[in-house]
Design a protein around this motif. Structure first.
Motif, PDB file in Angstrom:
ATOM      1  N   ASN A  50     -42.372  71.635  51.817  1.00  0.00           N
ATOM      2  CA  ASN A  50     -43.479  70.871  51.231  1.00  0.00           C
ATOM      3  C   ASN A  50     -42.974  69.812  50.258  1.00  0.00           C
ATOM      4  OD1 ASN A  50     -45.461  72.169  52.677  1.00  0.00           O
ATOM      5  ND2 ASN A  50     -45.949  73.651  51.065  1.00  0.00           N
ATOM      6  N   GLN A  51     -41.954  70.165  49.464  1.00  0.00           N
ATOM      7  CA  GLN A  51     -41.400  69.192  48.525  1.00  0.00           C
ATOM      8  C   GLN A  51     -40.805  68.002  49.275  1.00  0.00           C
ATOM      9  OE1 GLN A  51     -38.639  71.759  46.458  1.00  0.00           O
ATOM     10  NE2 GLN A  51     -40.006  72.032  44.713  1.00  0.00           N
ATOM     11  N   PHE A  52     -40.099  68.293  50.354  1.00  0.00           N
ATOM     12  CA  PHE A  52     -39.501  67.216  51.144  1.00  0.00           C
ATOM     13  C   PHE A  52     -40.583  66.343  51.769  1.00  0.00           C
ATOM     14  CE2 PHE A  52     -38.077  65.734  55.377  1.00  0.00           C
ATOM     15  CZ  PHE A  52     -37.109  64.832  54.957  1.00  0.00           C
ATOM     16  N   VAL A  53     -41.600  66.964  52.352  1.00  0.00           N
ATOM     17  CA  VAL A  53     -42.682  66.209  53.001  1.00  0.00           C
ATOM     18  C   VAL A  53     -43.391  65.320  51.981  1.00  0.00           C
ATOM     19  CG1 VAL A  53     -44.904  66.403  54.177  1.00  0.00           C
ATOM     20  CG2 VAL A  53     -43.007  67.878  54.860  1.00  0.00           C
ATOM     21  N   GLU A  54     -43.642  65.844  50.793  1.00  0.00           N
ATOM     22  CA  GLU A  54     -44.294  65.043  49.751  1.00  0.00           C
ATOM     23  C   GLU A  54     -43.430  63.841  49.355  1.00  0.00           C
ATOM     24  OE1 GLU A  54     -45.190  67.655  46.529  1.00  0.00           O
ATOM     25  OE2 GLU A  54     -46.732  68.774  47.643  1.00  0.00           O
ATOM     26  N   SER A  55     -42.107  64.007  49.401  1.00  0.00           N
ATOM     27  CA  SER A  55     -41.218  62.911  49.004  1.00  0.00           C
ATOM     28  C   SER A  55     -41.260  61.749  49.995  1.00  0.00           C
ATOM     29  CB  SER A  55     -39.776  63.425  48.880  1.00  0.00           C
ATOM     30  OG  SER A  55     -39.165  63.592  50.151  1.00  0.00           O
ATOM     31  N   LEU A  56     -41.695  62.010  51.227  1.00  0.00           N
ATOM     32  CA  LEU A  56     -41.736  60.963  52.249  1.00  0.00           C
ATOM     33  C   LEU A  56     -42.782  59.894  51.941  1.00  0.00           C
ATOM     34  CD1 LEU A  56     -41.437  63.258  55.398  1.00  0.00           C
ATOM     35  CD2 LEU A  56     -39.662  61.740  54.497  1.00  0.00           C
ATOM     36  N   ASP A  57     -43.816  60.264  51.204  1.00  0.00           N
ATOM     37  CA  ASP A  57     -44.853  59.320  50.797  1.00  0.00           C
ATOM     38  C   ASP A  57     -44.328  58.543  49.579  1.00  0.00           C
ATOM     39  OD1 ASP A  57     -47.754  58.477  50.949  1.00  0.00           O
ATOM     40  OD2 ASP A  57     -47.695  59.229  48.894  1.00  0.00           O
ATOM     41  N   ARG A  64     -47.289  63.797  62.926  1.00  0.00           N
ATOM     42  CA  ARG A  64     -47.374  65.104  63.571  1.00  0.00           C
ATOM     43  C   ARG A  64     -46.377  66.043  62.904  1.00  0.00           C
ATOM     44  NH1 ARG A  64     -46.826  64.162  69.660  1.00  0.00           N
ATOM     45  NH2 ARG A  64     -48.706  62.920  69.221  1.00  0.00           N
ATOM     46  N   ASP A  65     -46.862  67.193  62.453  1.00  0.00           N
ATOM     47  CA  ASP A  65     -46.021  68.205  61.814  1.00  0.00           C
ATOM     48  C   ASP A  65     -45.736  69.305  62.826  1.00  0.00           C
ATOM     49  OD1 ASP A  65     -44.952  70.349  60.359  1.00  0.00           O
ATOM     50  OD2 ASP A  65     -46.094  69.865  58.561  1.00  0.00           O
ATOM     51  N   LEU A  66     -44.469  69.410  63.236  1.00  0.00           N
ATOM     52  CA  LEU A  66     -44.070  70.383  64.249  1.00  0.00           C
ATOM     53  C   LEU A  66     -43.081  71.391  63.668  1.00  0.00           C
ATOM     54  CD1 LEU A  66     -43.523  67.792  67.117  1.00  0.00           C
ATOM     55  CD2 LEU A  66     -45.513  69.283  66.817  1.00  0.00           C
ATOM     56  N   GLY A  67     -43.357  71.853  62.480  1.00  0.00           N
ATOM     57  CA  GLY A  67     -42.470  72.806  61.835  1.00  0.00           C
ATOM     58  C   GLY A  67     -41.296  72.090  61.186  1.00  0.00           C
ATOM     59  N   ASN A  68     -40.095  72.330  61.696  1.00  0.00           N
ATOM     60  CA  ASN A  68     -38.911  71.668  61.149  1.00  0.00           C
ATOM     61  C   ASN A  68     -38.712  70.262  61.703  1.00  0.00           C
ATOM     62  OD1 ASN A  68     -38.126  73.731  59.441  1.00  0.00           O
ATOM     63  ND2 ASN A  68     -36.870  74.738  60.988  1.00  0.00           N
ATOM     64  N   LEU A  69     -39.550  69.863  62.625  1.00  0.00           N
ATOM     65  CA  LEU A  69     -39.497  68.516  63.198  1.00  0.00           C
ATOM     66  C   LEU A  69     -40.782  67.777  62.850  1.00  0.00           C
ATOM     67  CD1 LEU A  69     -37.998  66.471  65.053  1.00  0.00           C
ATOM     68  CD2 LEU A  69     -39.293  67.471  66.971  1.00  0.00           C
ATOM     69  N   LEU A  71     -42.906  63.995  63.185  1.00  0.00           N
ATOM     70  CA  LEU A  71     -43.047  62.655  63.755  1.00  0.00           C
ATOM     71  C   LEU A  71     -43.661  61.773  62.677  1.00  0.00           C
ATOM     72  CD1 LEU A  71     -42.959  60.674  66.160  1.00  0.00           C
ATOM     73  CD2 LEU A  71     -45.235  61.509  66.817  1.00  0.00           C
ATOM     74  N   LEU A  72     -42.991  60.658  62.365  1.00  0.00           N
ATOM     75  CA  LEU A  72     -43.397  59.790  61.263  1.00  0.00           C
ATOM     76  C   LEU A  72     -43.630  58.370  61.750  1.00  0.00           C
ATOM     77  CD1 LEU A  72     -40.520  60.740  58.754  1.00  0.00           C
ATOM     78  CD2 LEU A  72     -42.724  61.908  58.987  1.00  0.00           C
ATOM     79  N   SER A  73     -44.350  57.605  60.939  1.00  0.00           N
ATOM     80  CA  SER A  73     -44.373  56.147  61.088  1.00  0.00           C
ATOM     81  C   SER A  73     -44.130  55.563  59.713  1.00  0.00           C
ATOM     82  CB  SER A  73     -45.721  55.665  61.657  1.00  0.00           C
ATOM     83  OG  SER A  73     -46.771  55.908  60.744  1.00  0.00           O
ATOM     84  N   GLY A  74     -43.483  54.397  59.680  1.00  0.00           N
ATOM     85  CA  GLY A  74     -43.146  53.828  58.381  1.00  0.00           C
ATOM     86  C   GLY A  74     -43.112  52.318  58.409  1.00  0.00           C
ATOM     87  N   LEU A  85     -35.543  68.693  59.769  1.00  0.00           N
ATOM     88  CA  LEU A  85     -35.092  69.157  58.462  1.00  0.00           C
ATOM     89  C   LEU A  85     -33.651  69.664  58.494  1.00  0.00           C
ATOM     90  CD1 LEU A  85     -38.151  68.903  57.848  1.00  0.00           C
ATOM     91  CD2 LEU A  85     -37.902  70.930  56.410  1.00  0.00           C
ATOM     92  N   ASN A  86     -33.224  70.264  59.616  1.00  0.00           N
ATOM     93  CA  ASN A  86     -31.820  70.623  59.814  1.00  0.00           C
ATOM     94  C   ASN A  86     -31.246  71.385  58.620  1.00  0.00           C
ATOM     95  OD1 ASN A  86     -29.361  70.703  61.174  1.00  0.00           O
ATOM     96  ND2 ASN A  86     -28.675  68.759  60.302  1.00  0.00           N
ATOM     97  N   ASP A  87     -31.946  72.455  58.223  1.00  0.00           N
ATOM     98  CA  ASP A  87     -31.499  73.289  57.099  1.00  0.00           C
ATOM     99  C   ASP A  87     -31.282  72.445  55.846  1.00  0.00           C
ATOM    100  OD1 ASP A  87     -30.800  75.636  55.812  1.00  0.00           O
ATOM    101  OD2 ASP A  87     -28.695  75.529  56.422  1.00  0.00           O
ATOM    102  N   PHE A  88     -32.271  71.576  55.563  1.00  0.00           N
ATOM    103  CA  PHE A  88     -32.288  70.691  54.393  1.00  0.00           C
ATOM    104  C   PHE A  88     -31.122  69.704  54.377  1.00  0.00           C
ATOM    105  CE2 PHE A  88     -35.107  74.109  53.174  1.00  0.00           C
ATOM    106  CZ  PHE A  88     -36.205  73.392  52.713  1.00  0.00           C
ATOM    107  N   CYS A  89     -30.653  69.349  55.561  1.00  0.00           N
ATOM    108  CA  CYS A  89     -29.757  68.201  55.750  1.00  0.00           C
ATOM    109  C   CYS A  89     -30.434  67.308  56.783  1.00  0.00           C
ATOM    110  CB  CYS A  89     -28.377  68.641  56.220  1.00  0.00           C
ATOM    111  SG  CYS A  89     -27.496  69.662  55.022  1.00  0.00           S
ATOM    112  N   PRO A  90     -31.517  66.621  56.397  1.00  0.00           N
ATOM    113  CA  PRO A  90     -32.382  65.941  57.369  1.00  0.00           C
ATOM    114  C   PRO A  90     -31.665  64.861  58.167  1.00  0.00           C
ATOM    115  CG  PRO A  90     -33.441  66.084  55.204  1.00  0.00           C
ATOM    116  CD  PRO A  90     -32.007  66.465  55.018  1.00  0.00           C
ATOM    117  N   VAL A  91     -32.023  64.780  59.459  1.00  0.00           N
ATOM    118  CA  VAL A  91     -31.529  63.726  60.334  1.00  0.00           C
ATOM    119  C   VAL A  91     -32.732  62.920  60.822  1.00  0.00           C
ATOM    120  CG1 VAL A  91     -30.291  63.155  62.444  1.00  0.00           C
ATOM    121  CG2 VAL A  91     -29.540  65.104  61.055  1.00  0.00           C
TER     122      VAL A  91
END
Length: 360
Positions: A50-57, A64-69, A71-74, A85-91
């Motif tokens: 949740n902290q990571f997702v909030e940081s994206l804004d 689309r929220d698919l768990g650890n994957l 889909l974004l637009s920016g 999320l890759n174990d908190f090493c996001p790709v």
């Protein structure tokens, strides 16, 4: 396949990054997607999703929220991204352009989010990657590269031409493999941007700020990204042993006491006078986004320095204290994880490419 969902993931959940990679390798023809696929590695200091997702804004919208994957637009052009999320090493994966779309989206995010660090690939690491690929794939070509030499670098090679001049070399040519060896020997340069092309295999480019642009063949660049993440994961763990806390001063109520626990960078070759003489110029050089507010050097039996580093983006401060073979790194009130990762990458690039993070 929708314009945003350019890898046709749909609503499948890939909790493990390896699963997502296998899906791309088996089911996606990269030549069918619109544009080149770019991958951007990173390391996150967040404790929860949740902290990571909030940081994206506000840079990204979660489509689309698919768990650890995700889909974004920016950006203003709604550039499509996936981030695992890759174990908190996001790709991050995108078909956005490197010159326009990435600076407005993922670059902006990584430059301004103190809890997420770019996956820096140091000049020595870039050269190790180049050599590893050439040895593994004897028929691979290097049709393009850029390379850089700094006169204040610790890698000043004996016998190079005019080592006192800073230089950047850009080269196009199918003989780039051989040409790089020639300019490295003559001018002491290290690679900063390299394109690899294996006939009937892969074609991709890597830059030292951790961006991989893939035309064909995803296995090789993904293995490089994962090995780079694994190498820096240890740095992250040691950084997390440091601590900054303000506690109430029972004797002077209006003045809090600072409780500081540093982490360290162990130097394999030790500090020398050249490292200290060039510290100020190097720390304020391109890419690092650092300024220096204080620097005191000593040149006795044990050369050393004491410095305070300012992050030009967040204005957070960090202190560095050295002896012969150890640099202690101290957090301050607004020091960020990203700032610490850049300090480690700076030391690896300019002082000791074999430096190791340590808990103190």
């Amino acid at each position: 396949m929708s314009e945003l969902d350019f890898l046709d993931v749909g609503y499948e959940s890939y909790d493990e990054f390896d699963e997502f990679v296998e899906y791309i390798k088996k089911d996606i023809d990269l030549s069918d997607i619109d544009g080149k696929l770019s991958l951007v590695g990173s390391l996150s200091d967040y404790e929860t999703k949740n902290q990571f997702v909030e940081s994206l804004d506000p840079v990204f919208n979660v489509v689309r929220d698919l768990g650890n994957l995700l889909l974004l637009s920016g950006g203003s052009n709604d550039v499509p991204f996936y981030v695992h999320l890759n174990d908190f090493c996001p790709v991050f994966l995108t078909t956005g352009t490197k010159t326009e779309d990435l600076p407005a989206t993922v670059d902006t995010y990584l430059n301004n989010t103190g809890n997420v660090s770019r996956l820096w690939v140091g000049k020595k690491q870039m050269d190790l990657i180049r050599r590893s690929i050439v040895q593994k794939h004897p028929d691979v070509r290097i049709p393009y590269f850029t390379a850089h030499h700094s006169p204040t670098s610790e890698d000043n090679l004996d016998g190079i031409t005019r080592p006192e001049f800073e230089r950047t070399i850009q080269y196009y040519g199918e003989d780039g493999r051989r040409a790089f060896q020639e300019v490295k020997h003559k001018y002491g340069v290290f690679p900063t941007n390299v394109r690899f092309k294996k006939p009937n295999g892969f074609k991709f480019r890597i830059t030292n700020d951790g961006v991989f642009t893939i035309n064909t063949g995803i296995s090789e660049p993904l293995s490089i990204i994962q090995s780079s993440i694994d190498r820096l994961r240890e740095v992250k763990e040691k950084i997390k042993t440091s601590e900054y806390e303000e506690v109430e001063n029972e004797f002077v109520p209006d003045q809090n006491l600072e409780m500081i626990e540093p982490w360290g960078i162990k130097l394999n070759g030790g500090l020398n006078r050249r490292d200290i003489d060039n510290f100020e110029a190097n720390i304020q050089s391109r890419n690092w986004d650092f300024d220096l507010s204080r620097m005191n050097a000593s040149f006795g039996d044990i050369p050393g320095f004491r410095a305070e580093i300012i992050d030009e983006k967040t204005y957070g401060r960090a202190a560095m204290r050295s002896n012969r073979d150890l640099i202690r790194v101290y957090p301050r009130e607004h020091t960020t994880f990203s700032q610490f990762m850049r300090i480690y990458s700076f030391v690896s690039d300019h002082i000791d490419s074999n430096a190791q993070p340590v808990a103190l």
